[in-house]
Design a protein around this motif. Structure first.
Motif, PDB file in Angstrom:
ATOM      1  N   VAL A  46      92.750 -29.131 -46.966  1.00 19.25           N
ATOM      2  CA  VAL A  46      92.471 -30.113 -45.930  1.00 19.25           C
ATOM      3  C   VAL A  46      91.647 -29.501 -44.993  1.00 19.25           C
ATOM      4  O   VAL A  46      90.652 -30.195 -44.356  1.00 19.25           O
ATOM      5  CB  VAL A  46      93.887 -30.766 -45.494  1.00 19.25           C
ATOM      6  N   TYR A  47      92.311 -28.271 -44.278  1.00 17.38           N
ATOM      7  CA  TYR A  47      91.316 -27.745 -43.268  1.00 17.38           C
ATOM      8  C   TYR A  47      89.926 -27.445 -43.708  1.00 17.38           C
ATOM      9  O   TYR A  47      88.838 -27.637 -42.914  1.00 17.38           O
ATOM     10  CB  TYR A  47      92.032 -26.307 -42.833  1.00 17.38           C
ATOM     11  N   ARG A  48      89.641 -27.145 -44.877  1.00 14.01           N
ATOM     12  CA  ARG A  48      88.300 -26.765 -45.575  1.00 14.01           C
ATOM     13  C   ARG A  48      87.553 -28.231 -45.392  1.00 14.01           C
ATOM     14  O   ARG A  48      86.554 -28.071 -45.232  1.00 14.01           O
ATOM     15  CB  ARG A  48      88.356 -26.231 -46.819  1.00 14.01           C
ATOM     16  N   VAL A  49      88.069 -29.214 -46.091  1.00 13.59           N
ATOM     17  CA  VAL A  49      87.324 -30.247 -46.180  1.00 13.59           C
ATOM     18  C   VAL A  49      87.237 -31.197 -44.752  1.00 13.59           C
ATOM     19  O   VAL A  49      86.149 -31.877 -44.648  1.00 13.59           O
ATOM     20  CB  VAL A  49      88.291 -31.314 -47.274  1.00 13.59           C
ATOM     21  N   CYS A  50      87.952 -30.771 -43.780  1.00  8.12           N
ATOM     22  CA  CYS A  50      87.772 -31.402 -42.495  1.00  8.12           C
ATOM     23  C   CYS A  50      86.299 -30.947 -42.000  1.00  8.12           C
ATOM     24  O   CYS A  50      85.950 -31.526 -40.999  1.00  8.12           O
ATOM     25  CB  CYS A  50      89.106 -30.938 -41.723  1.00  8.12           C
ATOM     26  N   THR A  51      85.968 -29.585 -42.511  1.00 10.99           N
ATOM     27  CA  THR A  51      84.739 -29.067 -41.809  1.00 10.99           C
ATOM     28  C   THR A  51      83.649 -30.048 -42.115  1.00 10.99           C
ATOM     29  O   THR A  51      82.446 -30.217 -41.639  1.00 10.99           O
ATOM     30  CB  THR A  51      84.530 -27.717 -42.338  1.00 10.99           C
ATOM     31  N   ASP A  52      83.748 -31.009 -43.220  1.00  8.01           N
ATOM     32  CA  ASP A  52      82.678 -31.858 -43.809  1.00  8.01           C
ATOM     33  C   ASP A  52      82.667 -33.184 -42.988  1.00  8.01           C
ATOM     34  O   ASP A  52      81.661 -33.906 -43.275  1.00  8.01           O
ATOM     35  CB  ASP A  52      82.924 -32.196 -45.078  1.00  8.01           C
ATOM     36  N   LEU A  53      83.715 -33.418 -42.211  1.00  3.57           N
ATOM     37  CA  LEU A  53      83.945 -34.604 -41.311  1.00  3.57           C
ATOM     38  C   LEU A  53      82.809 -34.828 -40.257  1.00  3.57           C
ATOM     39  O   LEU A  53      82.455 -33.377 -39.548  1.00  3.57           O
ATOM     40  CB  LEU A  53      85.359 -34.915 -40.870  1.00  3.57           C
ATOM     41  N   MET A 107      94.466 -35.657 -39.821  1.00 10.40           N
ATOM     42  CA  MET A 107      94.624 -35.039 -41.249  1.00 10.40           C
ATOM     43  C   MET A 107      95.155 -33.723 -41.082  1.00 10.40           C
ATOM     44  O   MET A 107      96.066 -33.258 -42.071  1.00 10.40           O
ATOM     45  CB  MET A 107      93.142 -35.016 -41.841  1.00 10.40           C
ATOM     46  N   LYS A 108      94.607 -32.976 -40.303  1.00  7.15           N
ATOM     47  CA  LYS A 108      95.130 -31.644 -39.986  1.00  7.15           C
ATOM     48  C   LYS A 108      96.579 -31.488 -39.529  1.00  7.15           C
ATOM     49  O   LYS A 108      97.399 -30.917 -40.273  1.00  7.15           O
ATOM     50  CB  LYS A 108      94.418 -30.827 -38.934  1.00  7.15           C
ATOM     51  N   ARG A 109      97.219 -32.461 -38.696  1.00  7.27           N
ATOM     52  CA  ARG A 109      98.305 -32.392 -38.088  1.00  7.27           C
ATOM     53  C   ARG A 109      99.477 -32.992 -39.482  1.00  7.27           C
ATOM     54  O   ARG A 109     100.412 -32.364 -39.565  1.00  7.27           O
ATOM     55  CB  ARG A 109      98.691 -33.514 -37.223  1.00  7.27           C
ATOM     56  N   CYS A 110      98.942 -33.856 -40.359  1.00  6.91           N
ATOM     57  CA  CYS A 110      99.830 -34.404 -41.594  1.00  6.91           C
ATOM     58  C   CYS A 110      99.779 -33.172 -42.372  1.00  6.91           C
ATOM     59  O   CYS A 110     101.109 -32.892 -43.032  1.00  6.91           O
ATOM     60  CB  CYS A 110      99.105 -35.368 -42.092  1.00  6.91           C
ATOM     61  N   SER A 111      98.893 -32.628 -42.785  1.00  5.69           N
ATOM     62  CA  SER A 111      98.827 -31.441 -43.682  1.00  5.69           C
ATOM     63  C   SER A 111      99.951 -30.470 -42.998  1.00  5.69           C
ATOM     64  O   SER A 111     100.595 -29.819 -43.990  1.00  5.69           O
ATOM     65  CB  SER A 111      97.594 -30.868 -44.078  1.00  5.69           C
ATOM     66  N   VAL A 112      99.945 -30.034 -42.039  1.00  5.32           N
ATOM     67  CA  VAL A 112     100.597 -28.900 -41.470  1.00  5.32           C
ATOM     68  C   VAL A 112     102.023 -29.530 -41.272  1.00  5.32           C
ATOM     69  O   VAL A 112     102.833 -28.645 -41.602  1.00  5.32           O
ATOM     70  CB  VAL A 112     100.052 -28.577 -39.820  1.00  5.32           C
ATOM     71  N   SER A 113     102.462 -30.732 -41.320  1.00  7.42           N
ATOM     72  CA  SER A 113     103.595 -31.348 -41.166  1.00  7.42           C
ATOM     73  C   SER A 113     104.470 -31.086 -42.484  1.00  7.42           C
ATOM     74  O   SER A 113     105.702 -30.927 -42.505  1.00  7.42           O
ATOM     75  CB  SER A 113     103.569 -32.687 -40.977  1.00  7.42           C
ATOM     76  N   THR A 145      96.554 -41.646 -47.416  1.00  6.97           N
ATOM     77  CA  THR A 145      95.954 -42.610 -46.635  1.00  6.97           C
ATOM     78  C   THR A 145      94.744 -42.176 -45.902  1.00  6.97           C
ATOM     79  O   THR A 145      93.826 -42.962 -46.317  1.00  6.97           O
ATOM     80  CB  THR A 145      96.897 -43.400 -45.935  1.00  6.97           C
ATOM     81  N   GLN A 146      94.828 -41.218 -45.132  1.00  7.46           N
ATOM     82  CA  GLN A 146      93.840 -40.818 -44.472  1.00  7.46           C
ATOM     83  C   GLN A 146      92.701 -40.387 -45.308  1.00  7.46           C
ATOM     84  O   GLN A 146      91.448 -40.492 -45.188  1.00  7.46           O
ATOM     85  CB  GLN A 146      94.138 -39.481 -43.526  1.00  7.46           C
ATOM     86  N   LEU A 147      92.931 -39.594 -46.407  1.00  6.55           N
ATOM     87  CA  LEU A 147      91.781 -39.289 -47.392  1.00  6.55           C
ATOM     88  C   LEU A 147      91.092 -40.445 -48.144  1.00  6.55           C
ATOM     89  O   LEU A 147      89.850 -40.474 -48.221  1.00  6.55           O
ATOM     90  CB  LEU A 147      92.579 -38.419 -48.442  1.00  6.55           C
TER      91      LEU A 147
END
Length: 118
Positions: A20-27, A39-45, A78-80
């Motif tokens: 998720v952290y990697r894919v967020c760089t594309d946002l 998305m990062k907070r959810c993935s860490v959760s 959902t966010q993805l």
């Protein structure tokens, strides 16, 4: 439990967090404080709640934290999907992460069931 690092659900959730952290760089940059942050907070959760629950004093508490982790799993899916619908991230990058999240969710439900039946 206390050795959360040995839990397969935790290990897979950690892998998902990295993805998720990697894919967020594309946002787009304008999503930095919106979708990217969420998305990062959810993935860490997901791994965080799995770890916290394993360190609790009872199986019921552990199951409670697993339920929270599962909520974050579905929130992240959902966010993805939102990112996909808005064409912010390529489907080829999102689909494998969603598949891993579904697998983690299934593992989570199975672990919760096991804890409740013990």
């Amino acid at each position: 439990m206390h050795q959360f690092e040995k839990l397969k659900i935790w290990q897979k959730a950690m892998d998902i967090t990295e993805s998720v952290y990697r894919v967020c760089t594309d946002l787009p940059q304008e999503e930095k404080f919106n979708l990217t942050s969420q998305m990062k907070r959810c993935s860490v959760s997901i791994p965080s709640n799995s770890a916290e629950g394993s360190g609790r004093n009872s199986k019921n508490e552990f199951a409670h934290f697993l339920a929270i982790a599962n909520g974050s799993t579905f929130e992240l899916i959902t966010q993805l999907m939102i990112s996909k619908r808005l064409k912010l991230i390529d489907d080829l990058k999102i689909t494998p992460i969603i598949n891993e999240l579904v697998e983690v969710s299934n593992m989570n439900f199975a672990l919760q069931k096991t804890l409740k039946n013990q």
